[in-house]
Design a protein around this motif. Structure first.
Motif, PDB file in Angstrom:
ATOM      1  N   HIS A  44       0.836  -1.210   0.000  1.00 57.79           N
ATOM      2  CA  HIS A  44       0.000   0.000   0.000  1.00 57.79           C
ATOM      3  C   HIS A  44       0.864   1.251   0.000  1.00 57.79           C
ATOM      4  O   HIS A  44       0.486   2.257  -0.632  1.00 57.79           O
ATOM      5  CB  HIS A  44      -0.934  -0.013   1.228  1.00 57.79           C
ATOM      6  N   ILE A  45       2.007   1.199   0.693  1.00 57.11           N
ATOM      7  CA  ILE A  45       2.902   2.370   0.704  1.00 57.11           C
ATOM      8  C   ILE A  45       3.414   2.641  -0.708  1.00 57.11           C
ATOM      9  O   ILE A  45       3.467   3.790  -1.150  1.00 57.11           O
ATOM     10  CB  ILE A  45       4.069   2.141   1.682  1.00 57.11           C
ATOM     11  N   ARG A  46       3.795   1.594  -1.435  1.00 56.73           N
ATOM     12  CA  ARG A  46       4.351   1.774  -2.781  1.00 56.73           C
ATOM     13  C   ARG A  46       3.298   2.233  -3.784  1.00 56.73           C
ATOM     14  O   ARG A  46       3.638   2.741  -4.848  1.00 56.73           O
ATOM     15  CB  ARG A  46       4.984   0.468  -3.252  1.00 56.73           C
ATOM     16  N   ARG A  47       2.039   2.068  -3.450  1.00 61.17           N
ATOM     17  CA  ARG A  47       0.977   2.512  -4.356  1.00 61.17           C
ATOM     18  C   ARG A  47       0.580   3.975  -4.132  1.00 61.17           C
ATOM     19  O   ARG A  47      -0.243   4.512  -4.865  1.00 61.17           O
ATOM     20  CB  ARG A  47      -0.265   1.637  -4.172  1.00 61.17           C
ATOM     21  N   LEU A  48       1.132   4.613  -3.129  1.00 55.33           N
ATOM     22  CA  LEU A  48       0.711   5.968  -2.763  1.00 55.33           C
ATOM     23  C   LEU A  48       1.070   6.984  -3.830  1.00 55.33           C
ATOM     24  O   LEU A  48       2.080   6.852  -4.535  1.00 55.33           O
ATOM     25  CB  LEU A  48       1.364   6.380  -1.439  1.00 55.33           C
ATOM     26  N   ASN A  49       0.243   8.015  -3.891  1.00 56.13           N
ATOM     27  CA  ASN A  49       0.521   9.157  -4.759  1.00 56.13           C
ATOM     28  C   ASN A  49      -0.323  10.321  -4.242  1.00 56.13           C
ATOM     29  O   ASN A  49      -1.505  10.440  -4.557  1.00 56.13           O
ATOM     30  CB  ASN A  49       0.175   8.838  -6.205  1.00 56.13           C
ATOM     31  N   PHE A  50       0.309  11.178  -3.428  1.00 53.82           N
ATOM     32  CA  PHE A  50      -0.411  12.317  -2.859  1.00 53.82           C
ATOM     33  C   PHE A  50       0.543  13.507  -2.781  1.00 53.82           C
ATOM     34  O   PHE A  50       1.758  13.354  -2.927  1.00 53.82           O
ATOM     35  CB  PHE A  50      -0.967  11.975  -1.472  1.00 53.82           C
ATOM     36  N   ALA A  51       0.011  14.667  -2.565  1.00 55.08           N
ATOM     37  CA  ALA A  51       0.801  15.894  -2.470  1.00 55.08           C
ATOM     38  C   ALA A  51       1.370  16.021  -1.070  1.00 55.08           C
ATOM     39  O   ALA A  51       0.635  15.936  -0.067  1.00 55.08           O
ATOM     40  CB  ALA A  51      -0.053  17.105  -2.814  1.00 55.08           C
ATOM     41  N   GLY A  52       2.675  16.253  -0.975  1.00 57.02           N
ATOM     42  CA  GLY A  52       3.320  16.386   0.317  1.00 57.02           C
ATOM     43  C   GLY A  52       3.097  17.755   0.928  1.00 57.02           C
ATOM     44  O   GLY A  52       2.410  18.619   0.369  1.00 57.02           O
ATOM     45  N   ILE A  53       3.686  17.964   2.094  1.00 57.67           N
ATOM     46  CA  ILE A  53       3.494  19.193   2.851  1.00 57.67           C
ATOM     47  C   ILE A  53       4.011  20.417   2.095  1.00 57.67           C
ATOM     48  O   ILE A  53       3.515  21.527   2.268  1.00 57.67           O
ATOM     49  CB  ILE A  53       4.189  19.079   4.233  1.00 57.67           C
ATOM     50  N   ALA A  54       5.031  20.179   1.209  1.00 56.26           N
ATOM     51  CA  ALA A  54       5.586  21.297   0.432  1.00 56.26           C
ATOM     52  C   ALA A  54       4.976  21.377  -0.957  1.00 56.26           C
ATOM     53  O   ALA A  54       5.411  22.190  -1.781  1.00 56.26           O
ATOM     54  CB  ALA A  54       7.102  21.152   0.319  1.00 56.26           C
ATOM     55  N   GLY A  55       3.962  20.555  -1.224  1.00 54.71           N
ATOM     56  CA  GLY A  55       3.305  20.575  -2.524  1.00 54.71           C
ATOM     57  C   GLY A  55       3.916  19.620  -3.536  1.00 54.71           C
ATOM     58  O   GLY A  55       3.396  19.488  -4.653  1.00 54.71           O
ATOM     59  N   ASN A  56       5.009  18.968  -3.196  1.00 60.70           N
ATOM     60  CA  ASN A  56       5.641  18.017  -4.114  1.00 60.70           C
ATOM     61  C   ASN A  56       4.936  16.671  -4.024  1.00 60.70           C
ATOM     62  O   ASN A  56       4.503  16.250  -2.940  1.00 60.70           O
ATOM     63  CB  ASN A  56       7.113  17.828  -3.766  1.00 60.70           C
ATOM     64  N   PRO A  57       4.814  15.958  -5.153  1.00 63.11           N
ATOM     65  CA  PRO A  57       4.140  14.655  -5.097  1.00 63.11           C
ATOM     66  C   PRO A  57       4.962  13.636  -4.300  1.00 63.11           C
ATOM     67  O   PRO A  57       6.186  13.591  -4.404  1.00 63.11           O
ATOM     68  CB  PRO A  57       4.030  14.251  -6.565  1.00 63.11           C
ATOM     69  N   VAL A  58       4.263  12.849  -3.515  1.00 61.14           N
ATOM     70  CA  VAL A  58       4.898  11.766  -2.762  1.00 61.14           C
ATOM     71  C   VAL A  58       4.469  10.452  -3.415  1.00 61.14           C
ATOM     72  O   VAL A  58       3.289  10.090  -3.386  1.00 61.14           O
ATOM     73  CB  VAL A  58       4.488  11.791  -1.277  1.00 61.14           C
ATOM     74  N   LEU A  59       5.425   9.779  -4.022  1.00 55.88           N
ATOM     75  CA  LEU A  59       5.147   8.493  -4.680  1.00 55.88           C
ATOM     76  C   LEU A  59       6.437   7.671  -4.718  1.00 55.88           C
ATOM     77  O   LEU A  59       7.519   8.175  -4.415  1.00 55.88           O
ATOM     78  CB  LEU A  59       4.579   8.707  -6.093  1.00 55.88           C
ATOM     79  N   PHE A  60       6.311   6.411  -5.098  1.00 55.99           N
ATOM     80  CA  PHE A  60       7.453   5.500  -5.097  1.00 55.99           C
ATOM     81  C   PHE A  60       7.470   4.706  -6.404  1.00 55.99           C
ATOM     82  O   PHE A  60       6.411   4.370  -6.946  1.00 55.99           O
ATOM     83  CB  PHE A  60       7.381   4.539  -3.905  1.00 55.99           C
ATOM     84  N   ASN A  61       8.702   4.403  -6.874  1.00 59.57           N
ATOM     85  CA  ASN A  61       8.817   3.611  -8.102  1.00 59.57           C
ATOM     86  C   ASN A  61       8.808   2.122  -7.781  1.00 59.57           C
ATOM     87  O   ASN A  61       8.576   1.729  -6.623  1.00 59.57           O
ATOM     88  CB  ASN A  61      10.077   3.997  -8.886  1.00 59.57           C
ATOM     89  N   GLU A  62       9.059   1.302  -8.799  1.00 61.68           N
ATOM     90  CA  GLU A  62       8.986  -0.156  -8.594  1.00 61.68           C
ATOM     91  C   GLU A  62      10.027  -0.666  -7.622  1.00 61.68           C
ATOM     92  O   GLU A  62       9.878  -1.757  -7.062  1.00 61.68           O
ATOM     93  CB  GLU A  62       9.140  -0.888  -9.937  1.00 61.68           C
ATOM     94  N   ASN A  63      11.082   0.115  -7.407  1.00 63.51           N
ATOM     95  CA  ASN A  63      12.113  -0.290  -6.446  1.00 63.51           C
ATOM     96  C   ASN A  63      11.863   0.259  -5.052  1.00 63.51           C
ATOM     97  O   ASN A  63      12.666   0.035  -4.140  1.00 63.51           O
ATOM     98  CB  ASN A  63      13.484   0.181  -6.925  1.00 63.51           C
ATOM     99  N   GLY A  64      10.770   1.022  -4.901  1.00 66.23           N
ATOM    100  CA  GLY A  64      10.462   1.582  -3.590  1.00 66.23           C
ATOM    101  C   GLY A  64      11.166   2.895  -3.308  1.00 66.23           C
ATOM    102  O   GLY A  64      11.174   3.343  -2.160  1.00 66.23           O
ATOM    103  N   ASP A  65      11.730   3.513  -4.338  1.00 64.33           N
ATOM    104  CA  ASP A  65      12.441   4.781  -4.142  1.00 64.33           C
ATOM    105  C   ASP A  65      11.544   5.943  -4.538  1.00 64.33           C
ATOM    106  O   ASP A  65      10.822   5.892  -5.543  1.00 64.33           O
ATOM    107  CB  ASP A  65      13.708   4.818  -4.995  1.00 64.33           C
ATOM    108  N   ALA A  66      11.635   7.016  -3.743  1.00 66.95           N
ATOM    109  CA  ALA A  66      10.905   8.235  -4.064  1.00 66.95           C
ATOM    110  C   ALA A  66      11.671   9.013  -5.118  1.00 66.95           C
ATOM    111  O   ALA A  66      12.875   8.828  -5.283  1.00 66.95           O
ATOM    112  CB  ALA A  66      10.724   9.073  -2.797  1.00 66.95           C
TER     113      ALA A  66
END
Length: 650
Positions: A203-225
Motif C-alpha cells: 500500500h505504501i508503494r501505491r501511494l501518490n499524494f501531495a506532500g506538505i511542500a506541494g511536491n508529489p509523494v510516490l514510489f517507483n517499482e524499487n520503492g524509491d521516491a
C-alpha cells in the motif's frame, strides 16, 4: 558510465590506523582520483585526516552523500583537503507552520516528548536539576522562562519536510489498508491484528499524494521516491571556505560546470580513470571483475591488434606494421648483381672464363705441336669444357630464380664438376693402368686410346645427368619464396627469400657424385705419385686433386655452419660459387698454364722426344723390373717413361 575501481568498507569500529590503511588502498591506482563516500560525518572527518596525514592534499576528489551535505564538522581544520568536494542534499523547503509550532514549545506543553528536556538543556546551556550543576562549569539553572528562537539561535532542521511526508505516507497506507481489509469497521479488525508488514508495504508503494511542500509523494517499482537534490561544492575563495550550490537534480541533472572549482583553484575538470587508454598496437587485459580497469599489453613479435582485447598472429607471408595495428607484406629479397656477395664471385668467374678461352684458343692454334699432343688433346678439350661450365655456374647461381634458371642450376651445378673430374679420373686411371700393365705384361693395356678415353669420360658424366633427370621426374624444379630463412625475432628485419627449391640435402646429393669422382681421382693421383715428372701430367694432376680436396673440406663447414644465419642465402651462394670457381682455377692453373707458357714463350722445348717401338719399350720395362724390382720407384725410370711416351705417340 561510472566504474568502480575498488570498493573499501569502513568498519563499524575502526581500529587504530584503519583509515590510514584505507587511504593506502585508494592510492593503489593513482589514476582513479574520485572517491564516493557513503559514511557518517565522523568517519568522513577521520578519512580526511588520514588523507592529510598521507600528504594527499589535492589528489583525491571527494563525492559525498547527503550524510556529508553542507555540514561543517567533517571539514573543520582540513579545509584544503576537502576543497573541491561535491556533496548533495535533498531539496527541501522550510515549513512555516512547523516553525510556529516548534517555537511555542515549552517544558510544560511538550511533556510527551521524552527527549525534549535534554534538548532544552543543550539549547539553552543550562541544567534543570540544581544537583547537576558543577562549580566552574559555567552552566546555570534553567528557569523555564527561556524561549526557543529568542534566547537561543534556531534554524529549522532540513529534514522536517520529509519526516512530515513520511508520517502522512504511513497514515495514508494504513487508511487504504483498513478500507480494504476492514470496510465499515471502526478500529482494527481481525485481519489487521497484527498488521502484515508485507501487505502494508504494498500500500505504501501505491501511494501518490501531495506532500506538505506541494511536491508529489510516490514510489517507483524499487520503492524509491523521486530524487530531488541540491548539489554543493566545497570551495575556497579568498581564503574563505564555503559550500556553494552548483546544480540540482529533479528528474534530470542541471549542473553549472562554470561555477565549479577544483583543488588549487583549478577550473579544468580533473580526470579520474582506472586505466589510461592503450596506445596503438596494445590490447586491453581487463582486471577480473572490474570492466573499466585493464592492463595494456603490447602486441609484440609478429602479432597485430585485431581488436581492443585481442592480438593475433600475422599470416606467414606478412609482418605487422609499425603500430602493430595490421599486417603488411614481407619484402622479398634475392642476391643482387650489385651486392658485394655477388661482385667477387662474378669477378672470379669472368677472369676464369677469359683464362679458359685463352687456353682453348692457344691449344687450337698449336693443336699439332708435341706438347698439345702429349697432353691428350681430346680429354683436354673435354676438361676445359668442364672448367668453363664451372665458371659459368656462377652466373646461374646469382641470376633471379625462376623455373628456367632453377632447372639450369640443377643441370649445370654438378655437371661442370662431373665432366672435369671424370676427365681427370680417366687420365689418372689410364696412367695407373699403363704402369701396372708394364710391370706384368709386355702387351698394352686395354681402353687407352683417345676414343676409349672419351667414351669412359662421357659415361662417367652421364651418371650425373641421369641422376638429374630422375630428380626432375620426382620433383620438378620451381622457384619459391622462403619466409623462414630470414624470419628474425624483430619483424622489421624479416625478409622473404626468393630462391630455387633446392634444400641443403638436395645440394649435397647434387654435388655428391662429383665429390665421389674427386675422391677417386685423388686416390689414383696418390697411387701414381712416383711417376716421373716428364710424363703426362701425373704429378700436376696429383697437386690439383690435393688442393681441390682442401678447398672442398673448407667449403663444407662454412656452408653448413651458416645454416642458421640471417645472411645464409648470401654466404652459402658466395661460398659455393667461389669454391666451384677455385676448383676450376686450380685445374686450369696447374694443368694448362705451364703448357701454355712453354708453347708461347719456349717453343724450343716444344719438340718430339726420341721414341722406340712399343715392343721394345715394353720389353725394356719388363726386363728392368725383373732384374731390379725397385726400378719403377726411380724418379726418372726411363723404361716406363719411354713406354708411355710410345703409347702416346701411337
Amino acid at each position: 558510465g561510472v566504474c568502480i575501481s575498488q570498493s573499501v568498507k569502513i568498519p563499524r569500529e575502526p581500529k587504530l590506523g584503519g583509515f590510514d590503511k584505507i587511504i593506502r588502498r585508494l592510492r593503489e591506482n593513482p589514476n582513479a582520483r574520485v572517491v564516493i563516500l557513503f559514511a557518517s560525518e565522523d568517519d568522513i572527518r577521520r578519512l580526511l585526516q588520514a588523507a592529510k596525514k598521507a600528504n594527499q592534499t589535492g589528489h583525491f576528489i571527494w563525492v559525498g552523500s547527503d550524510s556529508w551535505g553542507s555540514k561543517i564538522s567533517p571539514v573543520v581544520d582540513q579545509e584544503e583537503m576537502a576543497e573541491g568536494a561535491v556533496t548533495i542534499l535533498p531539496k527541501r523547503q522550510s515549513i512555516k507552520g512547523f516553525d510556529r509550532y516548534f517555537i511555542s514549545r515549552t517544558l510544560e506543553n511538550n511533556r510527551r516528548n521524552i527527549w525534549f528536556a535534554e534538548f532544552w538543556e543543550n539549547n539553552f546551556s543550562c541544567k534543570l536539576s540544581r544537583h547537576a550543576l558543577k562549580k566552574g562549569s559555567g552552566l546555570k539553572k534553567c528557569t523555564n522562562q527561556e524561549r526557543i528562537g529568542k534566547d537561543s539561535t534556531y534554524e529549522q532542521e532540513g529534514k522536517v519536510q520529509f519526516v512530515i511526508d513520511a508520517v502522512y505516507a504511513m497514515a495514508h497506507a494504513l487508511h487504504n489498508m483498513h478500507q480494504e481489509l476492514c470496510p465499515g469497521t471502526v478500529g482494527l479488525c481481525a485481519k489487521m491484528d497484527p498488521i502484515n508488514g508485507t501487505h502494508l508495504l504494498k500500500h505504501i508503494r501505491r501511494l501518490n499524494f501531495a506532500g506538505i511542500a506541494g511536491n508529489p509523494v510516490l514510489f517507483n517499482e524499487n520503492g524509491d521516491a523521486p530524487g530531488r537534490y541540491e548539489i554543493y561544492q566545497y570551495q575556497i575563495r579568498n581564503q574563505t571556505a564555503e559550500y556553494k550550490i552548483i546544480g540540482q537534480w529533479t528528474d534530470q541533472l542541471n549542473l553549472s560546470v562554470s561555477s565549479m572549482q577544483w583543488p588549487g583553484g583549478v577550473r579544468q575538470i580533473p580526470s579520474s580513470i582506472c586505466s589510461l587508454p592503450c596506445q596503438l598496437g596494445e590490447r586491453k587485459k581487463v582486471v577480473k571483475g572490474i570492466p573499466c580497469c585493464w592492463h595494456c599489453e603490447r602486441c609484440d613479435g609478429y602479432q597485430y591488434q585485431a581488436d581492443t582485447f585481442t592480438c593475433k598472429m600475422c599470416r606467414f607471408d606478412l609482418r605487422p606494421n609499425v603500430n602493430h595495428t595490421g599486417c603488411v607484406a614481407i619484402p622479398i629479397v634475392k642476391l643482387e648483381w650489385s651486392s658485394p656477395w655477388a661482385v667477387i664471385p662474378v669477378l672470379i668467374a669472368v677472369l676464369g672464363i677469359m683464362a679458359t678461352v685463352f687456353v682453348v684458343v692457344t691449344f687450337v692454334r698449336y693443336n699439332d705441336t708435341p706438347i698439345v699432343k702429349a697432353s691428350g688433346r681430346e680429354l683436354s678439350y673435354v676438361l676445359l669444357t668442364g672448367i668453363f661450365l664451372c665458371y659459368a655456374t656462377t652466373f646461374l647461381m646469382i641470376s633471379t630464380p625462376d623455373v628456367g634458371i632453377c632447372s639450369l642450376r640443377r643441370i649445370f651445378l654438378g655437371l661442370g664438376m662431373s665432366i672435369s673430374y671424370a676427365a681427370l679420373l680417366t687420365k689418372t686411371n689410364r696412367i695407373y693402368r699403363i704402369f701396372e700393365q708394364g710391370s706384368m705384361s709386355i702387351s698394352a693395356p686395354k681402353l687407352i686410346s683417345p676414343a676409349s678415353q672419351l667414351i669412359i669420360t662421357f659415361s662417367l658424366a652421364s651418371v650425373q645427368l641421369l641422376g638429374v633427370c630422375i630428380w626432375f621426374g620426382v620433383d620438378p624444379s620451381k622457384a619459391i619464396i622462403d619466409y623462414e630463412d630470414q624470419r628474425t625475432s624483430n619483424p622489421t628485419m624479416a625478409r622473404g627469400v626468393l630462391k630455387c627449391d633446392i634444400s641443403d640435402l638436395s645440394l649435397i646429393c647434387l654435388l655428391g657424385y662429383s665429390m665421389l669422382l674427386m675422391v677417386t681421382c685423388t686416390v689414383y693421383a696418390i697411387k701414381t705419385r712416383g711417376v716421373p715428372e716428364t710424363f703426362n701430367e701425373a704429378k700436376p694432376i696429383g697437386f690439383t686433386m690435393y688442393t681441390t680436396c682442401i678447398i672442398w673440406l673448407a667449403f663444407i663447414p662454412i656452408f653448413f655452419g651458416t645454416s642458421r644465419s640471417t645472411e645464409k642465402m648470401y654466404i652459402q651462394t658466395t661460398t659455393l660459387t667461389i669454391s666451384v670457381s677455385l676448383s676450376a682455377s686450380v685445374s686450369l692453373g696447374l694443368l694448362y698454364m705451364p703448357k701454355v707458357y712453354v708453347v708461347l714463350f719456349h717453343p724450343e722445348q716444344n719438340v718430339p722426344k726420341r721414341t722406340r717401338s712399343l715392343k721394345a719399350v715394353v720389353t725394356a720395362a719388363t726386363m728392368s723390373n725383373k732384374f731390379n724390382p725397385k726400378a719403377g720407384l726411380r724418379p726418372n725410370g726411363e723404361a716406363k717413361t719411354e713406354l708411355c711416351e710410345s703409347l702416346e705417340t701411337q
